[in-house]
Motif scaffolding. Structure first.
Motif, short mmCIF file in Angstrom:
data_model
loop_
_atom_site.label_atom_id
_atom_site.label_comp_id
_atom_site.label_asym_id
_atom_site.label_seq_id
_atom_site.Cartn_x
_atom_site.Cartn_y
_atom_site.Cartn_z
N THR A 179 -48.65 0.10 69.92
CA THR A 179 -48.40 0.23 71.35
C THR A 179 -47.77 -1.06 71.87
O THR A 179 -47.73 -2.09 71.19
CB THR A 179 -49.72 0.46 72.10
N LYS A 180 -47.29 -0.99 73.11
CA LYS A 180 -46.75 -2.19 73.74
C LYS A 180 -47.80 -3.29 73.82
O LYS A 180 -47.51 -4.47 73.60
CB LYS A 180 -46.24 -1.86 75.16
N ALA A 181 -49.05 -2.90 74.14
CA ALA A 181 -50.12 -3.89 74.26
C ALA A 181 -50.39 -4.58 72.92
O ALA A 181 -50.65 -5.79 72.88
CB ALA A 181 -51.39 -3.22 74.77
N ALA A 224 -47.52 -11.15 69.68
CA ALA A 224 -46.67 -12.25 70.15
C ALA A 224 -47.51 -13.36 70.76
O ALA A 224 -47.29 -14.55 70.50
CB ALA A 224 -45.65 -11.73 71.16
N ASP A 225 -48.50 -12.99 71.56
CA ASP A 225 -49.36 -13.97 72.22
C ASP A 225 -50.17 -14.78 71.21
O ASP A 225 -50.52 -15.94 71.48
CB ASP A 225 -50.31 -13.30 73.21
N GLU A 226 -50.46 -14.19 70.07
CA GLU A 226 -51.26 -14.87 69.05
C GLU A 226 -50.41 -15.75 68.12
O GLU A 226 -50.92 -16.34 67.18
CB GLU A 226 -52.04 -13.85 68.22
N PRO A 231 -32.83 -2.39 72.32
CA PRO A 231 -34.09 -2.79 71.69
C PRO A 231 -34.45 -4.26 71.95
O PRO A 231 -35.62 -4.58 72.18
CB PRO A 231 -33.85 -2.54 70.20
N THR A 232 -33.45 -5.14 71.94
CA THR A 232 -33.71 -6.55 72.24
C THR A 232 -34.30 -6.70 73.63
O THR A 232 -35.32 -7.40 73.82
CB THR A 232 -32.42 -7.38 72.12
N ARG A 233 -33.68 -6.06 74.61
CA ARG A 233 -34.18 -6.16 75.99
C ARG A 233 -35.60 -5.61 76.11
O ARG A 233 -36.45 -6.20 76.79
CB ARG A 233 -33.25 -5.41 76.95
N LYS A 234 -35.85 -4.50 75.45
CA LYS A 234 -37.18 -3.89 75.54
C LYS A 234 -38.25 -4.80 74.94
O LYS A 234 -39.32 -4.99 75.52
CB LYS A 234 -37.19 -2.53 74.82
N LEU A 235 -37.96 -5.38 73.79
CA LEU A 235 -38.93 -6.26 73.14
C LEU A 235 -39.13 -7.55 73.94
O LEU A 235 -40.25 -8.08 73.98
CB LEU A 235 -38.48 -6.57 71.71
N GLU A 236 -38.07 -8.03 74.55
CA GLU A 236 -38.22 -9.22 75.39
C GLU A 236 -39.05 -8.93 76.64
O GLU A 236 -39.83 -9.78 77.09
CB GLU A 236 -36.84 -9.78 75.77
N GLU A 237 -38.92 -7.72 77.18
CA GLU A 237 -39.74 -7.32 78.32
C GLU A 237 -41.21 -7.24 77.92
O GLU A 237 -42.10 -7.64 78.68
CB GLU A 237 -39.28 -5.97 78.87
N ILE A 238 -41.48 -6.71 76.73
CA ILE A 238 -42.86 -6.56 76.26
C ILE A 238 -43.50 -7.91 75.97
O ILE A 238 -44.64 -8.17 76.36
CB ILE A 238 -42.90 -5.68 74.99
N THR A 239 -42.77 -8.78 75.28
CA THR A 239 -43.35 -10.04 74.79
C THR A 239 -43.17 -11.21 75.75
O THR A 239 -43.94 -12.18 75.69
CB THR A 239 -42.74 -10.43 73.44
N GLY A 240 -42.16 -11.16 76.58
CA GLY A 240 -41.84 -12.31 77.42
C GLY A 240 -41.19 -13.43 76.64
O GLY A 240 -41.11 -14.57 77.11
N LYS A 241 -40.70 -13.13 75.44
CA LYS A 241 -40.09 -14.14 74.57
C LYS A 241 -38.73 -13.65 74.08
O LYS A 241 -38.48 -12.45 74.01
CB LYS A 241 -41.00 -14.43 73.37
#
Length: 287
Positions: A167-169, A175-177, A206-216
């Motif tokens: 999931t996104k979470a 990423a946070d870890e 996909p890059t934009r989506k992953l950056e939105e999810i992770t903030g990185k």
């Protein structure tokens, strides 16, 4: 007597203060060491392709599904499936053998700027977003203080079924870890067959989506099936990627950073098989 008592009180306090300062300095040294690794690119000249190719390769492992085989699995699929108990055994072997996981940024700084790496560095990577990579893979890595690289196929995020996906979470938690989240296209389309439209749907979105999810920032990529096309490798740089990962085929001499080798850890391997495979595949340099 009073003077002695005063000294007796002051000296332990001073010692405690020194100990605290010493611990603080050790912590600062570790922080400084990390910062040196990250900022190496500011202080050094980038290596040319010949130098990059000549550097000793760092082992990179690739995993897909961490589960037990079922009757409907094809013979080919067995290479991409490793039983949870066997995966745990293999990761324990790596830890017991003195390996230290590194992240793609560290590998990039080593290849391009000659930055130092820990003893016996290794990257552990996962393709395709399967949830077992989070529930089994990440849990096992954390037990040994390891970090991983997760190449996400964004079409599958949150899907449930015979195979469930992260999931996104869960991706955000990874990423946070301190793990690296990277791109594996939208729906696993063969890179060698990309059309012009695919650079938007398979790469940029996909890059934009992953950056939105992770903030990185998302700066690393793995080719579906490990397949690449030399004539379009330059476009990955144009679309923001610092490095990309193939499987066990030869690196491209013009784009060694965009064809970093990995090997799959097949489910049929014992821990000893994996150890020998790592040493046979990566303990060489190319001059």
């Amino acid at each position: 007597m009073k003077r002695f008592s005063l000294l007796a009180m002051v000296i332990p306090a001073l010692i405690g203060s020194c100990t605290a300062d010493s611990k603080k300095q050790v912590s600062q040294n570790k922080k400084d060491s990390t910062e040196i690794q990250v900022t190496d690119s500011v202080n050094r000249k980038a290596a040319d392709n010949k130098t990059i190719l000549a550097r000793r390769e760092v082992p990179v492992l690739c995993y897909h599904q961490i589960r037990n085989n079922i009757a409907s699995d094809s013979k080919r699929a067995h290479d991409d499936i490793i039983a949870p108990d066997k995966f745990r055994e293999h990761i324990k072997m790596l830890a017991d053998s003195g390996y230290h996981t590194i992240q793609p940024d560290q590998l990039y700084n080593y290849l391009v700027y000659g930055a130092k790496l820990p003893d016996k560095p290794i990257i552990i990577s996962f393709d395709d977003t399967d949830e077992d990579q989070f529930t089994v893979g990440n849990t096992t890595l954390k037990k040994y203080g390891f970090k991983g690289v997760y190449f996400i196929m964004t079409v599958s995020i949150g899907r449930k079924g015979r195979i469930s996906y992260m999931t996104k979470a869960q991706i955000k938690q990874l990423a946070d870890e301190g793990n690296t989240i990277a791109s594996h296209t939208y729906d696993h389309k063969n890179f060698a067959q990309f059309t012009e439209e695919d650079w938007k749907t398979q790469i940029d979105e996909p890059t934009r989506k992953l950056e939105e999810i992770t903030g990185k920032k998302i700066e690393y990529f793995a080719y579906p099936y490990g397949v690449y096309k030399s004539s379009t490798l330059h476009k990955l740089k144009e679309h923001g990627f610092k490095a990309a990962f193939i499987l066990s085929t030869a690196r491209d001499e013009q784009y060694p950073l965009l064809t970093i080798r990995r090997i799959i850890d097949p489910g049929r391997y014992t821990a000893k098989n994996l150890y020998y495979s790592i040493n046979k595949s990566f303990n060489k340099t190319k001059s």
